[in-house]
Write a protein that holds these residues in place. Sequence first.
Motif, PDB file in Angstrom:
ATOM      1  N   SER A   7       0.826  -1.194   0.000  1.00  0.00           N
ATOM      2  CA  SER A   7       0.000   0.000   0.000  1.00  0.00           C
ATOM      3  C   SER A   7       0.863   1.247   0.000  1.00  0.00           C
ATOM      4  O   SER A   7       1.834   1.339   0.728  1.00  0.00           O
ATOM      5  N   HIS A   9      -0.181   4.207   0.991  1.00  0.00           N
ATOM      6  CA  HIS A   9      -0.795   5.224   1.829  1.00  0.00           C
ATOM      7  C   HIS A   9       0.181   5.777   2.857  1.00  0.00           C
ATOM      8  O   HIS A   9       1.162   5.145   3.230  1.00  0.00           O
ATOM      9  N   ASP A  92     -12.069   8.768  -8.693  1.00  0.00           N
ATOM     10  CA  ASP A  92     -11.769   8.665  -7.266  1.00  0.00           C
ATOM     11  C   ASP A  92     -11.774   7.227  -6.779  1.00  0.00           C
ATOM     12  O   ASP A  92     -10.905   6.808  -6.017  1.00  0.00           O
ATOM     13  N   THR A  93     -12.744   6.445  -7.249  1.00  0.00           N
ATOM     14  CA  THR A  93     -12.861   5.052  -6.807  1.00  0.00           C
ATOM     15  C   THR A  93     -11.658   4.226  -7.236  1.00  0.00           C
ATOM     16  O   THR A  93     -11.083   3.471  -6.445  1.00  0.00           O
ATOM     17  N   GLN A  95      -8.645   5.319  -8.120  1.00  0.00           N
ATOM     18  CA  GLN A  95      -7.436   5.809  -7.465  1.00  0.00           C
ATOM     19  C   GLN A  95      -7.306   5.288  -6.031  1.00  0.00           C
ATOM     20  O   GLN A  95      -6.215   4.993  -5.559  1.00  0.00           O
ATOM     21  N   LYS A  96      -8.425   5.143  -5.355  1.00  0.00           N
ATOM     22  CA  LYS A  96      -8.395   4.723  -3.953  1.00  0.00           C
ATOM     23  C   LYS A  96      -8.306   3.216  -3.768  1.00  0.00           C
ATOM     24  O   LYS A  96      -7.872   2.740  -2.725  1.00  0.00           O
ATOM     25  N   HIS A  97      -8.727   2.449  -4.787  1.00  0.00           N
ATOM     26  CA  HIS A  97      -8.822   1.010  -4.581  1.00  0.00           C
ATOM     27  C   HIS A  97      -7.934   0.161  -5.485  1.00  0.00           C
ATOM     28  O   HIS A  97      -7.791  -1.035  -5.258  1.00  0.00           O
ATOM     29  N   GLN A 102      -2.443   4.236  -9.014  1.00  0.00           N
ATOM     30  CA  GLN A 102      -1.826   5.335  -8.294  1.00  0.00           C
ATOM     31  C   GLN A 102      -0.464   5.718  -8.858  1.00  0.00           C
ATOM     32  O   GLN A 102       0.117   6.719  -8.452  1.00  0.00           O
ATOM     33  N   HIS A 116      -5.769  14.613 -10.308  1.00  0.00           N
ATOM     34  CA  HIS A 116      -6.466  13.461  -9.760  1.00  0.00           C
ATOM     35  C   HIS A 116      -5.569  12.301  -9.320  1.00  0.00           C
ATOM     36  O   HIS A 116      -6.065  11.344  -8.739  1.00  0.00           O
ATOM     37  N   LEU A 118      -3.672  10.531  -6.835  1.00  0.00           N
ATOM     38  CA  LEU A 118      -3.606  10.669  -5.380  1.00  0.00           C
ATOM     39  C   LEU A 118      -2.209  10.423  -4.823  1.00  0.00           C
ATOM     40  O   LEU A 118      -1.823  11.021  -3.822  1.00  0.00           O
ATOM     41  N   PHE A 119      -1.462   9.543  -5.477  1.00  0.00           N
ATOM     42  CA  PHE A 119      -0.164   9.147  -4.924  1.00  0.00           C
ATOM     43  C   PHE A 119       1.011   9.765  -5.671  1.00  0.00           C
ATOM     44  O   PHE A 119       1.766  10.563  -5.127  1.00  0.00           O
TER      45      PHE A 119
END
Length: 224
Positions: A7, A9, A92-93, A95-97, A102, A116, A118-119
Amino acid sequence: GFIRGSSPHRCVWVSVLSQDPKLKGGYNAMGFSQGSQFLRAVAQRCPDPPMKNLISVGGQHQGVFGLPRCPGESSHICDWIRKMLNSGAYTDTVQKHLVQAQYWHDPLNDDLYKKHSLFLADINQERVVNETYKKNLMSLNKFVMVKFLQDTMVDPVDSEWFGFYKPGQDKELETLQESAIYTEDRLGLAEMDSAGKLVFLATDGDHLQFTREWFNDNLLPYLR
């Protein structure tokens, strides 16, 4: 630490790293493939405990714009597929999952990527320059990047040395030293380069294919 993929994050490993007494004085980190850019995010975002040397083995520091074993610049079908992927890569979905999304980097839609992603757009300082990210990365003793000359998994392979397509097209490539990230020194890479902190290594072979002898001769010194 050795990470092949995980991950991306914020500070996901920080609690583990900070609680390990063996790492209190600092540690060397080696990332394989996508683990490389995730470890760079750790270096930039999570400086406690301090990372000493970062070794990127086949990492995609400017992201990818292509499919494994399907380079867009040499196949009309591959080129069409990668352009179609853009319709969903920056939602968004996704990019997050989807971890791979990313570090999807579309050079044809630079504004979309910067807004857009995210990472990757964050750790590469594409929106704003976070001076803390820059300071933390520059504190490394060495940032070693390994490029596989016959790589069929990473498109473009130049991303393994922080290169990428020139903005606005997907044919002509530029080196790290030619990129805005370097010329504007958003990450401190130009200063690190001048100080001899950047190490660019190349080896024949496909993605992550190297011999024990090559590893011992070229990478082991940075882990001691």
